[in-house]
Every structure is written in structure tokens, then in C-alpha cells.
Design a protein around this motif. Structure first.
Motif, short mmCIF file in Angstrom:
data_model
loop_
_atom_site.label_atom_id
_atom_site.label_comp_id
_atom_site.label_asym_id
_atom_site.label_seq_id
_atom_site.Cartn_x
_atom_site.Cartn_y
_atom_site.Cartn_z
N ILE A 117 0.85 -1.19 0.00
CA ILE A 117 0.00 0.00 0.00
C ILE A 117 0.88 1.24 0.00
O ILE A 117 1.61 1.52 0.95
CB ILE A 117 -0.94 0.03 1.23
N HIS A 118 0.83 1.98 -1.11
CA HIS A 118 1.53 3.25 -1.20
C HIS A 118 0.57 4.38 -0.84
O HIS A 118 -0.52 4.49 -1.41
CB HIS A 118 2.05 3.49 -2.62
N SER A 119 0.96 5.22 0.09
CA SER A 119 0.16 6.40 0.44
C SER A 119 0.66 7.58 -0.39
O SER A 119 1.86 7.87 -0.45
CB SER A 119 0.30 6.71 1.93
N TRP A 120 -0.29 8.28 -1.03
CA TRP A 120 0.06 9.45 -1.85
C TRP A 120 -0.94 10.57 -1.51
O TRP A 120 -1.75 10.95 -2.33
CB TRP A 120 0.01 9.07 -3.33
N VAL A 121 -0.90 11.04 -0.29
CA VAL A 121 -1.82 12.10 0.13
C VAL A 121 -1.34 13.44 -0.41
O VAL A 121 -0.13 13.67 -0.53
CB VAL A 121 -1.98 12.15 1.67
N HIS A 122 -2.27 14.31 -0.72
CA HIS A 122 -1.95 15.57 -1.37
C HIS A 122 -2.19 16.78 -0.47
O HIS A 122 -2.28 17.91 -0.96
CB HIS A 122 -2.75 15.70 -2.67
N PHE A 123 -2.26 16.55 0.83
CA PHE A 123 -2.48 17.65 1.75
C PHE A 123 -1.58 17.50 2.97
O PHE A 123 -1.12 16.41 3.30
CB PHE A 123 -3.95 17.69 2.22
N SER A 124 -1.37 18.62 3.64
CA SER A 124 -0.62 18.58 4.90
C SER A 124 -1.36 17.72 5.91
O SER A 124 -2.59 17.73 5.99
CB SER A 124 -0.48 20.01 5.44
N LEU A 125 -0.61 16.96 6.71
CA LEU A 125 -1.23 16.12 7.74
C LEU A 125 -1.95 16.97 8.78
O LEU A 125 -2.81 16.47 9.51
CB LEU A 125 -0.18 15.24 8.41
N ASN A 126 -1.60 18.24 8.85
CA ASN A 126 -2.22 19.13 9.84
C ASN A 126 -3.71 19.32 9.61
O ASN A 126 -4.44 19.71 10.53
CB ASN A 126 -1.53 20.50 9.85
N ILE A 127 -4.17 19.09 8.39
CA ILE A 127 -5.59 19.31 8.10
C ILE A 127 -6.34 18.01 7.84
O ILE A 127 -7.54 18.03 7.57
CB ILE A 127 -5.79 20.27 6.90
N LEU A 128 -5.64 16.87 7.92
CA LEU A 128 -6.30 15.58 7.69
C LEU A 128 -6.92 15.06 8.98
O LEU A 128 -6.39 15.26 10.08
CB LEU A 128 -5.29 14.56 7.16
N HIS A 129 -8.05 14.39 8.84
CA HIS A 129 -8.71 13.79 9.99
C HIS A 129 -8.17 12.37 10.22
O HIS A 129 -7.89 11.63 9.27
CB HIS A 129 -10.23 13.72 9.76
N ASN A 130 -8.03 12.02 11.47
CA ASN A 130 -7.64 10.66 11.86
C ASN A 130 -6.40 10.19 11.10
O ASN A 130 -6.43 9.20 10.36
CB ASN A 130 -8.81 9.70 11.61
N ILE A 131 -5.29 10.89 11.31
CA ILE A 131 -4.07 10.59 10.56
C ILE A 131 -3.48 9.22 10.94
O ILE A 131 -2.61 8.71 10.23
CB ILE A 131 -3.00 11.68 10.75
N LYS A 132 -3.97 8.62 12.02
CA LYS A 132 -3.46 7.30 12.39
C LYS A 132 -3.71 6.26 11.31
O LYS A 132 -2.98 5.27 11.21
CB LYS A 132 -4.09 6.85 13.71
N ILE A 133 -4.74 6.49 10.50
CA ILE A 133 -5.02 5.56 9.40
C ILE A 133 -3.85 5.50 8.43
O ILE A 133 -3.55 4.46 7.84
CB ILE A 133 -6.32 5.96 8.66
N LEU A 134 -3.13 6.62 8.29
CA LEU A 134 -1.99 6.66 7.38
C LEU A 134 -0.91 5.65 7.78
O LEU A 134 -0.14 5.20 6.93
CB LEU A 134 -1.39 8.06 7.34
N LYS A 135 -0.86 5.29 9.04
CA LYS A 135 0.16 4.34 9.51
C LYS A 135 -0.07 2.95 8.94
O LYS A 135 0.81 2.09 9.00
CB LYS A 135 0.17 4.29 11.04
N LYS A 136 -1.24 2.71 8.37
CA LYS A 136 -1.54 1.40 7.79
C LYS A 136 -0.92 1.23 6.40
O LYS A 136 -0.95 0.13 5.84
CB LYS A 136 -3.06 1.20 7.71
N ALA A 137 -0.37 2.30 5.86
CA ALA A 137 0.32 2.20 4.57
C ALA A 137 1.69 1.56 4.77
O ALA A 137 2.26 1.60 5.86
CB ALA A 137 0.45 3.58 3.93
N ASP A 138 2.23 0.99 3.70
CA ASP A 138 3.56 0.38 3.75
C ASP A 138 4.65 1.34 3.30
O ASP A 138 5.80 1.23 3.72
CB ASP A 138 3.61 -0.85 2.82
N HIS A 139 4.26 2.28 2.44
CA HIS A 139 5.24 3.18 1.85
C HIS A 139 4.57 4.52 1.58
O HIS A 139 3.35 4.59 1.39
CB HIS A 139 5.80 2.59 0.55
N TYR A 140 5.37 5.60 1.57
CA TYR A 140 4.79 6.95 1.48
C TYR A 140 5.44 7.74 0.35
O TYR A 140 6.67 7.88 0.29
CB TYR A 140 4.97 7.69 2.80
N LEU A 141 4.60 8.25 -0.55
CA LEU A 141 5.03 9.16 -1.59
C LEU A 141 4.68 10.57 -1.12
O LEU A 141 3.50 10.93 -1.06
CB LEU A 141 4.32 8.85 -2.91
N ALA A 142 5.68 11.34 -0.74
CA ALA A 142 5.46 12.69 -0.20
C ALA A 142 5.60 13.71 -1.30
O ALA A 142 6.60 13.73 -2.02
CB ALA A 142 6.45 12.98 0.92
#
Length: 367
Positions: A117-142
Motif C-alpha cells: 500500500i503506497h500512500s500518496w496524500v496531497h495535503f498537509s497532515l495538519n488538516i487531515l482527519h484521523n491521521i493514524k489511518i496513514l500508519k496502515k500504509a507500507d510506503h509513502y510518496l510525499a
């Protein structure tokens, strides 16, 4: 081995933002390289909310556009269909664009589906709800240095699992010149919403000295409030409201506005503000708040200036500086501005992200 098929998973997008532009550029460039991209949408399609015109010519699927049931029944059935599609088509990479997509893919992985699971979120984490869900990704495209720092610090993610990819931009040879003489022209392009904070710009416009005009390409619920600020400040007649241009706003600017002294971004937060790179690629100088995240990666001495978020006086000083200089159109200067963002070219971007996906696939196969 290589990457031949990519799935992008997301909730439905409104169809009027920079994220949509990125996905189109990404999909078309991958297609040019012989790689298929399929966009899979979760959620209910609402005609008043979702504009699908941006998807014309792209491969996309809305799992259940009009499915009547609500969570958790809908989620269960959507996940079943998503799993069926992944098993049938066997994509080389699954990229989630938001929390709901990460949660859906994680549920499938937990059920035994062998995916990265690649995470490719397009917003700052400061405005995302429930950022703990992001920890379920395996890899992060910042998409920016700031988001990479947020992922590492807020989620306690190993930096080896984070790659900064930025966002792609088509480096056009079209240039938008400054006015040849006389009035300075500022351009605001975007939604008139709290996130974009156009109020900051409007308060900064008060008491500017000299000849200037503001062109606004965009719309939103703050328009009436902005008109009131401008009327009370005595500069309403200096503003031209062009409205939202859904097809190609930059062609509209070139055909109808023609000359721009500087683009202004007044946002409180961004993910990676495409409007900055799009303006700079056309030789347009930019004045931007140093908001989280993105502007720090884009703005440099050659192409613009940064101001503190929410600081009216600092923004006014930068606007006034443009009026005081009142530099006329200069081909050499436009070229210097345009080439300051070569690192964001589509070609460099696509090569960078494919290398990252291939590395992740190889690592998964080795495991």
C-alpha cells in the motif's frame, strides 16, 4: 520486471483542484510510456458535488456510484468488488490517495491480499482527519519536503519508507508577459475558500500606493465577503472577477488577461500548490505565503518571494514592492523564471516515481 499497471484508489474528487490536474498529467505520461493507470473511486456520486469532466479520456471506475446503502454495508460490498478487480487485473502498484482508500486497501491486505500500500496524500497532515489511518500504509510518496517531515514526525515512520516525489508539471514554452508599461496586474487563481485565505490578500491590498489591478480566476462562497472588503477599502473597481474556468484556466489567462505582473498565493495550507509551478513555468513571478506545505520547495530567488502565513503587513510589503519596481516585460527574465523549476518536469517526475515503485515491488518480492 518493471511496472506495467498502476491502480490509484480514492474517494470521489470534486473535479476542480490541483490534485485532479496531477492525476491527469500522471496518467497521460504513464500511458505514453506504455504503462496503464486505472483510477478507482469509492463513495457515492453526487451530480451537484462531483464534476467528472476532468476524467475524460482516462481509465476510471466508480465502484458503486448510486448504491443506496450506507456504511458498513456499502463499505463491505465496495471492498469485495475492489478485491475482485485487483485479483483479476493484478496491478504492479496500488496507490491510495486518502485515508478512506488506505483503509480499504488495508482491509483487503488484512484479509490476505498480497499488496503493497503506497500512500500518496496531497495535503498537509495538519488538516487531515484521523491521521493514524496513514500508519496502515507500507510506503509513502510525499509531494513536498514538509509533508515528508510530517509523516516522519507525526506518524513515527522510518524515513527509509518515505520518498519525496513532488508533483509533475508540463513545462510549456508559452510565456505570459508582464504589462509593457503602466498598471501592475496581480493574479489570484483558485477557490475562494478559507484554506486559500483570499481575505489575507484583500486586506493586504488596502492602502497600496500606485496603479494596480487584480484578476481573480476562480469562485467560492467567500466572494460576497471579499467584495464587501474591497468596497469598504475603496478598490472594488480595480478587481476583475473572471469566475471558474473549468477547461483550461491558463489558456483563458493568456487569451483574456494577457499580461500578469505576479501571481499571488495566500493560502493557510497546501499539499503541493500546482498553481505556483504552473505560473512559474509560464515565466510568471510569484508571491506566496510560506504555508505548510510545498511553497518552500518551489519558490526560490529566481522566481518569487515567500511571506509568513496570515501576515497582512508582510503580504502588503511584497505587493507594494512589485508596484514600486513596476518591471516591464523582459524575455530573458521570463526564461530564468520558467527554467527555475525544471526538476518538476513530467519526464523527471515520471522516471523518479517509477524507480520508487519498482524498488518497492522488488523489495516485496524479495520478502
Amino acid at each position: 520486471m518493471g511496472i506495467k499497471k498502476i491502480f490509484l484508489v480514492s474517494t470521489l474528487l470534486r473535479g476542480r483542484g490541483g490534485m485532479e490536474s496531477v492525476l491527469r498529467i500522471f496518467s497521460e505520461e504513464m500511458k505514453r510510456r506504455g504503462i496503464s493507470v486505472r483510477i478507482i473511486f469509492l463513495g457515492v456520486f453526487k451530480k451537484r458535488k462531483h464534476d467528472l469532466n476532468w476524467l475524460h479520456g482516462l481509465d476510471y471506475t466508480i465502484l458503486f456510484p448510486n448504491y443506496p446503502f450506507k456504511d458498513p454495508i456499502r463499505t463491505f460490498i465496495e471492498n469485495k468488488r475492489l478485491m475482485k478487480i485487483i485479483l483479476e487485473e493484478e496491478p504492479d502498484a496500488c496507490i491510495a490517495l486518502n485515508n478512506a482508500a488506505i483503509q480499504a486497501l488495508w482491509s483487503l491486505k488484512k484479509s490476505g491480499l498480497p499488496i503493497v500500500i503506497h500512500s500518496w496524500v496531497h495535503f498537509s497532515l495538519n488538516i487531515l482527519h484521523n491521521i493514524k489511518i496513514l500508519k496502515k500504509a507500507d510506503h509513502y510518496l510525499a509531494i513536498s519536503s514538509g509533508i515528508a517531515r510530517e509523516i516522519e514526525s507525526k506518524l513515527n515512520v522510518d524515513p527509509n519508507h518515505i520518498d519525496i516525489v513532488f508533483n509533475p508539471v508540463i513545462l510549456t514554452k508559452n510565456r505570459i508577459p508582464k504589462p509593457k508599461h503602466g498598471t501592475v496586474r496581480f493574479l489570484f487563481m483558485g477557490r475562494l475558500t478559507e484554506q486559500k485565505d483570499p481575505q489575507l490578500l484583500f486586506y493586504a491590498l488596502e492602502n497600496l500606493k500606485g496603479e494596480w489591478r487584480l484578476d481573480i480566476v476562480g469562485d467560492g462562497h467567500l466572494k460576497e465577503q471579499l467584495m464587501k472588503i474591497a468596497e469598504e477599502g475603496g478598490f472594488l473597481e480595480r478587481i476583475t472577477w473572471h469566475g471558474w474556468q473549468p477547461v483550461d484556466p491558463w489558456s483563458y489567462v493568456q487569451e483574456n488577461i494577457k499580461n500578469v505582473s505576479a501571481l499571488v498565493l495566500s493560502s493557510r495550507n497546501e499539499g503541493f500548490p500546482m498553481v505556483l509551478v504552473e505560473a512559474i513555468s509560464r515565466g510568471v513571478f510569484c508571491i506566496s505565503t510560506n504555508c505548510p506545505t510545498g511553497p518552500e520547495d518551489i519558490i526560490c530567488e529566481e522566481n518569487g518571494v515567500l511571506t509568513p502565513v496570515g501576515n497582512v503587513e508582510a503580504m502588503r510589503d511584497k505587493l507594494q514592492s512589485q508596484i514600486d519596481k513596476n518591471e516591464h516585460s523582459c524575455t530573458e527574465r521570463s526564461e530564468i523564471i520558467a527554467h527555475s523549476i525544471d526538476k518538476f518536469s513530467v519526464d523527471q517526475y515520471a522516471s523518479r516515481i517509477l524507480k520508487i515503485l519498482e524498488k518497492a515491488k522488488q523489495r516485496d518480492n524479495d520478502d
